[in-house]
Design a protein around this motif. Sequence first.
Motif, PDB file in Angstrom:
ATOM      1  N   ALA A  27      87.062  44.244 102.386  1.00  0.00           N
ATOM      2  CA  ALA A  27      87.160  45.699 102.472  1.00  0.00           C
ATOM      3  C   ALA A  27      85.783  46.320 102.350  1.00  0.00           C
ATOM      4  O   ALA A  27      84.879  45.755 101.746  1.00  0.00           O
ATOM      5  CB  ALA A  27      88.067  46.216 101.363  1.00  0.00           C
ATOM      6  N   ALA A  28      85.659  47.499 102.944  1.00  0.00           N
ATOM      7  CA  ALA A  28      84.458  48.298 102.740  1.00  0.00           C
ATOM      8  C   ALA A  28      84.536  48.834 101.315  1.00  0.00           C
ATOM      9  O   ALA A  28      85.557  49.377 100.910  1.00  0.00           O
ATOM     10  CB  ALA A  28      84.406  49.433 103.750  1.00  0.00           C
ATOM     11  N   ASP A  29      83.491  48.670 100.556  1.00  0.00           N
ATOM     12  CA  ASP A  29      83.491  49.097  99.158  1.00  0.00           C
ATOM     13  C   ASP A  29      83.109  50.564  99.059  1.00  0.00           C
ATOM     14  O   ASP A  29      82.057  50.963  99.529  1.00  0.00           O
ATOM     15  CB  ASP A  29      82.513  48.227  98.369  1.00  0.00           C
ATOM     16  CG  ASP A  29      82.580  48.474  96.876  1.00  0.00           C
ATOM     17  OD1 ASP A  29      83.677  48.769  96.372  1.00  0.00           O
ATOM     18  OD2 ASP A  29      81.524  48.379  96.223  1.00  0.00           O
ATOM     19  N   GLY A  30      83.997  51.371  98.476  1.00  0.00           N
ATOM     20  CA  GLY A  30      83.720  52.783  98.273  1.00  0.00           C
ATOM     21  C   GLY A  30      84.681  53.673  99.041  1.00  0.00           C
ATOM     22  O   GLY A  30      85.526  53.206  99.793  1.00  0.00           O
ATOM     23  N   PRO A  31      84.531  54.992  98.866  1.00  0.00           N
ATOM     24  CA  PRO A  31      85.447  55.929  99.528  1.00  0.00           C
ATOM     25  C   PRO A  31      84.939  56.436 100.881  1.00  0.00           C
ATOM     26  O   PRO A  31      83.741  56.592 101.088  1.00  0.00           O
ATOM     27  CB  PRO A  31      85.522  57.085  98.534  1.00  0.00           C
ATOM     28  CG  PRO A  31      84.173  57.093  97.901  1.00  0.00           C
ATOM     29  CD  PRO A  31      83.748  55.656  97.817  1.00  0.00           C
ATOM     30  N   ASP A  64      82.786  62.012 105.092  1.00  0.00           N
ATOM     31  CA  ASP A  64      81.635  61.446 104.392  1.00  0.00           C
ATOM     32  C   ASP A  64      81.897  59.959 104.199  1.00  0.00           C
ATOM     33  O   ASP A  64      82.904  59.577 103.590  1.00  0.00           O
ATOM     34  CB  ASP A  64      81.445  62.105 103.021  1.00  0.00           C
ATOM     35  CG  ASP A  64      81.084  63.577 103.132  1.00  0.00           C
ATOM     36  OD1 ASP A  64      80.172  63.904 103.908  1.00  0.00           O
ATOM     37  OD2 ASP A  64      81.729  64.386 102.441  1.00  0.00           O
ATOM     38  N   ASN A  65      80.991  59.137 104.712  1.00  0.00           N
ATOM     39  CA  ASN A  65      81.148  57.697 104.592  1.00  0.00           C
ATOM     40  C   ASN A  65      80.340  57.197 103.399  1.00  0.00           C
ATOM     41  O   ASN A  65      79.153  56.917 103.511  1.00  0.00           O
ATOM     42  CB  ASN A  65      80.689  56.985 105.873  1.00  0.00           C
ATOM     43  CG  ASN A  65      80.894  55.494 105.789  1.00  0.00           C
ATOM     44  OD1 ASN A  65      81.621  55.004 104.936  1.00  0.00           O
ATOM     45  ND2 ASN A  65      80.239  54.754 106.672  1.00  0.00           N
ATOM     46  N   ASP A  66      80.999  57.079 102.261  1.00  0.00           N
ATOM     47  CA  ASP A  66      80.351  56.554 101.066  1.00  0.00           C
ATOM     48  C   ASP A  66      80.768  55.111 100.797  1.00  0.00           C
ATOM     49  O   ASP A  66      80.735  54.642  99.662  1.00  0.00           O
ATOM     50  CB  ASP A  66      80.677  57.457  99.864  1.00  0.00           C
ATOM     51  CG  ASP A  66      80.024  58.824 100.015  1.00  0.00           C
ATOM     52  OD1 ASP A  66      78.854  58.887 100.439  1.00  0.00           O
ATOM     53  OD2 ASP A  66      80.695  59.831  99.735  1.00  0.00           O
ATOM     54  N   THR A  67      81.167  54.401 101.870  1.00  0.00           N
ATOM     55  CA  THR A  67      81.463  52.976 101.762  1.00  0.00           C
ATOM     56  C   THR A  67      80.165  52.210 102.014  1.00  0.00           C
ATOM     57  O   THR A  67      79.134  52.801 102.351  1.00  0.00           O
ATOM     58  CB  THR A  67      82.519  52.529 102.793  1.00  0.00           C
ATOM     59  OG1 THR A  67      81.941  52.540 104.095  1.00  0.00           O
ATOM     60  CG2 THR A  67      83.758  53.411 102.745  1.00  0.00           C
ATOM     61  N   ASP A  68      80.233  50.891 101.915  1.00  0.00           N
ATOM     62  CA  ASP A  68      79.069  50.060 102.217  1.00  0.00           C
ATOM     63  C   ASP A  68      79.155  49.468 103.631  1.00  0.00           C
ATOM     64  O   ASP A  68      78.478  48.503 103.950  1.00  0.00           O
ATOM     65  CB  ASP A  68      78.908  48.958 101.175  1.00  0.00           C
ATOM     66  CG  ASP A  68      80.076  47.984 101.132  1.00  0.00           C
ATOM     67  OD1 ASP A  68      81.083  48.202 101.859  1.00  0.00           O
ATOM     68  OD2 ASP A  68      79.999  46.999 100.372  1.00  0.00           O
ATOM     69  N   ALA A  69      79.994  50.066 104.487  1.00  0.00           N
ATOM     70  CA  ALA A  69      80.159  49.604 105.865  1.00  0.00           C
ATOM     71  C   ALA A  69      80.034  50.774 106.830  1.00  0.00           C
ATOM     72  O   ALA A  69      80.320  51.918 106.474  1.00  0.00           O
ATOM     73  CB  ALA A  69      81.528  48.940 106.045  1.00  0.00           C
TER      74      ALA A  69
END
Length: 110
Positions: A27-31, A64-69
């Motif tokens: 999974a992409a980590d974060g929201p 807002d992409n605050d994931t690590d992907a």
Amino acid sequence: MSLRRAAIAAFGGALLLLTASTVNAQAADGPFSYIRADTGTPDEFDNPPNDTCLPIPGGAAHADNDTDATAFVYADSSCRQLLAIVGVGASWDETNPPPAPAHSVGFGSG
């Protein structure tokens, strides 16, 4: 001897499938936060899966992409009409007059 080779090949194939499914389950980590286009209220995906098309309930007017992907934002609900590529830590807003909300998102390789 061929029965033994077949058993080894079957075991190797099962091990390969298990490894492949583990890699795809990352999974992409974060929201990934967004403003719903239909109601104007905030919503989000928390730790969304990579390489999966996720329909966006109500569509997105801003994200807002605050994931690590990397996020791939689409105009349709089946991840076929790319609107934007949203990098890690970046934002996206509706485009074009009239505004074009996003209806799905994918993470990872798009």
